[in-house]
Design a protein around this motif. Structure first.
Motif, PDB file in Angstrom:
ATOM      1  N   GLN A 137       0.965  -0.986   0.320  1.00 51.01           N
ATOM      2  CA  GLN A 137      -0.076  -0.132  -0.462  1.00 51.01           C
ATOM      3  C   GLN A 137       0.478   0.933   0.514  1.00 51.01           C
ATOM      4  OE1 GLN A 137      -2.643  -0.105   3.472  1.00 51.01           O
ATOM      5  NE2 GLN A 137      -3.906  -2.018   2.125  1.00 51.01           N
ATOM      6  N   SER A 138       2.624   1.487   0.555  1.00 46.94           N
ATOM      7  CA  SER A 138       2.619   2.768   0.477  1.00 46.94           C
ATOM      8  C   SER A 138       4.102   2.738  -0.043  1.00 46.94           C
ATOM      9  CB  SER A 138       3.610   2.558   1.803  1.00 46.94           C
ATOM     10  OG  SER A 138       4.327   1.678   2.376  1.00 46.94           O
ATOM     11  N   GLY A 139       4.283   1.799  -0.476  1.00 47.80           N
ATOM     12  CA  GLY A 139       5.387   1.392  -2.519  1.00 47.80           C
ATOM     13  C   GLY A 139       4.787   2.178  -3.982  1.00 47.80           C
ATOM     14  N   SER A 140       6.074   2.101  -4.673  1.00 45.67           N
ATOM     15  CA  SER A 140       5.323   1.733  -5.584  1.00 45.67           C
ATOM     16  C   SER A 140       5.623   1.540  -6.881  1.00 45.67           C
ATOM     17  CB  SER A 140       5.977   3.487  -6.257  1.00 45.67           C
ATOM     18  OG  SER A 140       8.081   2.854  -6.129  1.00 45.67           O
ATOM     19  N   GLU A 141       5.714  -0.037  -6.770  1.00 44.06           N
ATOM     20  CA  GLU A 141       6.779  -0.685  -7.416  1.00 44.06           C
ATOM     21  C   GLU A 141       6.702  -1.624  -6.249  1.00 44.06           C
ATOM     22  OE1 GLU A 141       9.116  -0.116 -10.377  1.00 44.06           O
ATOM     23  OE2 GLU A 141      10.756  -0.757  -8.730  1.00 44.06           O
ATOM     24  N   ALA A 142       6.302  -3.461  -6.934  1.00 45.23           N
ATOM     25  CA  ALA A 142       7.232  -4.722  -5.791  1.00 45.23           C
ATOM     26  C   ALA A 142       8.045  -5.650  -7.363  1.00 45.23           C
ATOM     27  CB  ALA A 142       6.108  -5.241  -5.320  1.00 45.23           C
ATOM     28  N   VAL A 143       9.091  -6.093  -6.480  1.00 45.65           N
ATOM     29  CA  VAL A 143       9.420  -6.346  -7.132  1.00 45.65           C
ATOM     30  C   VAL A 143       9.797  -8.287  -6.951  1.00 45.65           C
ATOM     31  CG1 VAL A 143      11.769  -6.871  -8.617  1.00 45.65           C
ATOM     32  CG2 VAL A 143      10.879  -4.851  -7.628  1.00 45.65           C
ATOM     33  N   LEU A 144       9.256  -8.796  -7.638  1.00 46.15           N
ATOM     34  CA  LEU A 144       9.273 -10.929  -7.375  1.00 46.15           C
ATOM     35  C   LEU A 144      10.277 -11.512  -7.451  1.00 46.15           C
ATOM     36  CD1 LEU A 144       5.726  -9.768  -6.892  1.00 46.15           C
ATOM     37  CD2 LEU A 144       6.003 -11.490  -5.760  1.00 46.15           C
ATOM     38  N   THR A 145      11.735 -11.953  -6.878  1.00 44.74           N
ATOM     39  CA  THR A 145      12.498 -12.715  -8.182  1.00 44.74           C
ATOM     40  C   THR A 145      12.364 -13.744  -7.127  1.00 44.74           C
ATOM     41  OG1 THR A 145      13.856 -10.928  -7.254  1.00 44.74           O
ATOM     42  CG2 THR A 145      14.906 -13.384  -7.570  1.00 44.74           C
ATOM     43  N   GLY A 146      12.125 -15.146  -8.942  1.00 48.34           N
ATOM     44  CA  GLY A 146      12.228 -16.759  -7.784  1.00 48.34           C
ATOM     45  C   GLY A 146      12.977 -17.869  -9.107  1.00 48.34           C
ATOM     46  N   GLN A 147      13.112 -18.686  -8.937  1.00 51.55           N
ATOM     47  CA  GLN A 147      14.108 -19.251  -9.656  1.00 51.55           C
ATOM     48  C   GLN A 147      13.052 -20.383  -9.911  1.00 51.55           C
ATOM     49  OE1 GLN A 147      17.543 -20.991  -8.042  1.00 51.55           O
ATOM     50  NE2 GLN A 147      18.638 -22.075  -9.297  1.00 51.55           N
ATOM     51  N   SER A 148      13.377 -20.536 -11.215  1.00 49.52           N
ATOM     52  CA  SER A 148      12.277 -21.968 -11.874  1.00 49.52           C
ATOM     53  C   SER A 148      13.318 -23.666 -11.782  1.00 49.52           C
ATOM     54  CB  SER A 148      12.002 -21.685 -13.398  1.00 49.52           C
ATOM     55  OG  SER A 148      13.756 -22.044 -13.426  1.00 49.52           O
TER      56      SER A 148
END
Length: 176
Positions: A137-148
């Motif tokens: 709610q307080s951010g401007s972007e979310a970055v999600l990092t995962g590994q296949s």
């Protein structure tokens, strides 16, 4: 930890994002769109969710960019009154995650860990869902990092423009 998502909701989102803007206008369960986030409502069972697709995605293997084929990549916040679900944050990466791996969610430098099963990732507890939602709610972007499972590292960046309104609408629709 096991998470179940109603097949109808998942199919609706996949169809929506796969078919683009025309499908968005014709969808019967899409009830609101706020900039980069949309709200959906199902009635049997009652379920509401806010959802968004990433604005950008990077795929690397051994530090080098690679082209990969992925399914739908979506970030959700679910409300399911019949199951006591109130703001469950979930992410589907569009591929099976590596066994026993986690996804890192970064909002403005604050990082959260999400646990994986198959193509899905989610926080460890409802309390962590609430902490993540507050950060979103307080951010401007979310970055999600995962590994296949094949060793590809993915980095998906989601805009949070409209996040708060969409989550508020989803919550209101499933609590009234």
């Amino acid at each position: 930890m096991t998470m179940t998502l109603p097949r109808l909701a998942l199919c609706a989102c996949v169809a929506l994002f796969a078919q683009g803007a025309i499908a968005q206008e014709q969808s019967t369960n899409r009830v609101a769109a706020d900039t980069d986030w949309s709200v959906f409502q199902e009635t049997d069972p009652t379920e509401c969710f806010a959802v968004s697709a990433p604005k950008s995605s990077e795929n690397t293997r051994d530090g080098q960019p690679v082209d990969v084929t992925r399914g739908e990549t979506l970030l959700f916040v679910f409300f399911r009154p019949s199951e006591g679900v109130n703001g469950q944050v979930t992410f589907t990466g569009g591929y099976p995650f590596a066994d026993n791996s986690t996804v890192t969610l970064d909002v403005g430098g604050t990082q959260f860990t999400m646990f994986t099963e198959g193509e899905w990732a989610w926080p460890a507890s409802p309390e962590e869902d609430a902490r993540i939602a507050a950060a979103l709610q307080s951010g401007s972007e979310a970055v999600l990092t995962g590994q296949s499972g094949r060793g590809t590292v993915t980095r998906d960046t989601f805009s949070l423009l409209g996040f708060t309104s969409a989550v508020d609408q989803a919550k209101t629709r499933c609590t009234s």
